[in-house]
Enzyme design. Structure first.
Site, PDB file in Angstrom:
ATOM      1  N   ASP A  91      -1.657   6.428   6.270  1.00 41.08           N
ATOM      2  CA  ASP A  91      -2.757   5.614   5.742  1.00 41.08           C
ATOM      3  C   ASP A  91      -2.996   4.743   7.001  1.00 41.08           C
ATOM      4  O   ASP A  91      -2.184   3.781   7.307  1.00 41.08           O
ATOM      5  CB  ASP A  91      -2.300   4.763   4.659  1.00 41.08           C
ATOM      6  CG  ASP A  91      -3.251   3.788   4.157  1.00 41.08           C
ATOM      7  OD1 ASP A  91      -4.258   3.420   5.064  1.00 41.08           O
ATOM      8  OD2 ASP A  91      -3.156   3.218   3.194  1.00 41.08           O
ATOM      9  N   LYS A 108     -12.068  -2.031   6.358  1.00 39.08           N
ATOM     10  CA  LYS A 108     -11.199  -2.873   6.947  1.00 39.08           C
ATOM     11  C   LYS A 108     -11.756  -2.932   8.280  1.00 39.08           C
ATOM     12  O   LYS A 108     -12.098  -4.086   8.744  1.00 39.08           O
ATOM     13  CB  LYS A 108      -9.710  -2.434   6.995  1.00 39.08           C
ATOM     14  CG  LYS A 108      -9.102  -2.108   5.661  1.00 39.08           C
ATOM     15  CD  LYS A 108      -9.087  -3.637   4.641  1.00 39.08           C
ATOM     16  CE  LYS A 108      -8.696  -3.049   3.393  1.00 39.08           C
ATOM     17  NZ  LYS A 108      -7.655  -2.604   2.917  1.00 39.08           N
ATOM     18  N   TRP A 123       0.622  -1.135   0.035  1.00 41.21           N
ATOM     19  CA  TRP A 123      -0.107   0.024   0.021  1.00 41.21           C
ATOM     20  C   TRP A 123       0.712   1.127   0.004  1.00 41.21           C
ATOM     21  O   TRP A 123       0.428   2.250  -0.691  1.00 41.21           O
ATOM     22  CB  TRP A 123      -1.027   0.070   1.069  1.00 41.21           C
ATOM     23  CG  TRP A 123      -2.060  -1.145   0.990  1.00 41.21           C
ATOM     24  CD1 TRP A 123      -2.065  -2.196   2.054  1.00 41.21           C
ATOM     25  CD2 TRP A 123      -2.810  -1.568  -0.054  1.00 41.21           C
ATOM     26  NE1 TRP A 123      -3.111  -3.077   1.503  1.00 41.21           N
ATOM     27  CE2 TRP A 123      -3.352  -2.699   0.414  1.00 41.21           C
ATOM     28  CE3 TRP A 123      -3.101  -0.762  -1.287  1.00 41.21           C
ATOM     29  CZ2 TRP A 123      -4.336  -3.187  -0.490  1.00 41.21           C
ATOM     30  CZ3 TRP A 123      -4.075  -1.531  -1.983  1.00 41.21           C
ATOM     31  CH2 TRP A 123      -4.723  -2.671  -1.689  1.00 41.21           C
TER      32      TRP A 123
END
Ligand SMILES: *Cc1c(COP(=O)(O)O)cnc(C)c1O
Length: 363
Positions: free
Chosen positions: A175, A199, A105
């Protein structure tokens, strides 16, 4: 009704009571005669839902008044673009940023930033398959970098920063998709703290971006697509266009659930205890082992392997048959991964550990 223990990395398990409330309100939301899905986003009733969600999130996280809360579409990926485009459009910006690469990511965020600005890799743990967090206490942050970027919890590799990097005074952007609301964050240490909600917080389809006011460019940015600019969304209370009304509504219910659980300190304690159950077993097992350096282990995503691909495959298959779903590791890593987010009850982790013990005994 047969619910399974769902260890999916995302979209992921949600609190059962939240799902039940959504079901109860589906046909007639509080006497309106319609569902939230059918309601105008300009209605008073819907505005109250958004306002309450934002207020509850501010309470939960202790978000200071000089930070904006944005409910945006396009997931975390859209922010991979929005972050460089907004932060490097501020007066005095140099169009440079330093990224710490701890997995897919952060790598994708860096690649996206490179389209627009001079973005560089400041540190990386690629040399050991991202199984650790690099030492970030004294990194060569560029003098003229506009920000330092991290992915704080690495969903795929199962690492987390237990200490934030020393950014040498530069704005920190983080993030937190896969650890959102799993523990307290000191928001003031960040310029931007953001994540997709699918998530740990709600259904897929929105990201929450919390950004300090002085980091939101003023006026229209002529060469930045309007949907990537933060200012219009700040001015319109996240409703520059039609938002994902349903997802914001569900997130609002999760915020209330978290408040009722005692807030983020209490959630963190519970998450520590849950993760401990699994890590303790991994450390004593003769068959299974965790893949992450101990001091960098995530409380949310726990990757593990047997060391034998056939045995891994058998484990994934047999665990699913036992009602323990989605334990297959990410396709880039293999093995197994248990995502044990806020809404995974301790009973689910106990069931997993007990299944692993049994599997070890019979194989
Ligand atoms: C899942 C995930 C993403 C991607 O989220 P999208 O909403 O699909 O864009 C980004 N960062 C982290 C840490 C993630 O876990």
């Amino acid at each position: 009704m047969a619910r399974v223990y769902n260890f999916s990395a995302g979209p992921a398990v949600l609190p059962e009571c939240v799902l039940q409330e959504c079901a109860d309100e589906m046909m007639d939301y509080r006497g309106s005669g319609m569902s939230v899905m059918e309601m105008s986003h300009r209605s008073k009733m819907y505005q109250a839902i958004v306002d309450e969600a934002e207020a509850d999130l501010r309470t939960l996280m202790g978000i200071p008044a000089n930070y904006h809360v944005l409910f945006l579409q396009g997931g975390a990926h859209q922010q991979f673009s929005a972050i460089p485009l907004n932060l490097c459009a501020l007066p005095g910006a140099h169009g440079k940023a330093d990224y710490i690469n701890t997995g897919m990511w952060s790598k994708k965020a860096l690649a996206e930033a490179k389209r627009f600005i001079d973005a560089a890799e400041l540190a990386s743990s690629a040399d050991e398959t991202f199984s650790y967090i690099p030492d970030c206490s004294d990194l060569p942050v560029r003098e003229d970098a506009d920000y330092v970027y991290i992915c704080e919890n690495n969903t795929i590799y199962g690492t987390v920063y237990h200490e934030l990097p020393n950014t040498k005074g530069k704005t920190l952007v983080s993030d937190v998709s896969s650890m959102f609301l799993s523990q307290p964050h000191d928001v003031e240490r960040y310029g931007v703290i953001y994540g997709g909600v699918q998530k740990n917080v709600g259904p897929a389809g929105i990201s929450i971006t919390i950004v300090r006011d002085d980091l939101v460019p003023q006026g229209d940015l002529a060469d930045v697509p309007i949907m990537l600019q933060w200012r219009p969304q700040v001015d319109a209370g996240s409703m520059y266009n039609t938002p994902n009304c349903w997802a914001i509504y569900v997130c609002g219910k999760v915020f209330k659930w978290l408040l009722a659980q005692g807030g983020l300190e209490a959630m963190h304690e519970r998450n520590v205890a849950k993760a401990q159950l699994l890590y303790d077993f991994l450390d004593e097992s003769q068959m299974f082992r965790g893949t992450v350096r101990k001091q960098d282990r995530s409380l949310m995503n726990v990757p593990f392997v047997t060391g034998d691909a056939e045995l891994d495959a058998a484990f994934v298959k047999e665990s699913a048959a036992a009602g323990l779903e989605n334990l297959k590791g990410h396709r880039s890593v293999g093995g197994m991964r248990a995502s044990i987010y806020n809404a995974m009850p301790v009973e689910g982790v106990e069931a997993l550990v007990s299944f692993m013990k049994q599997f070890e005994a019979t194989h």
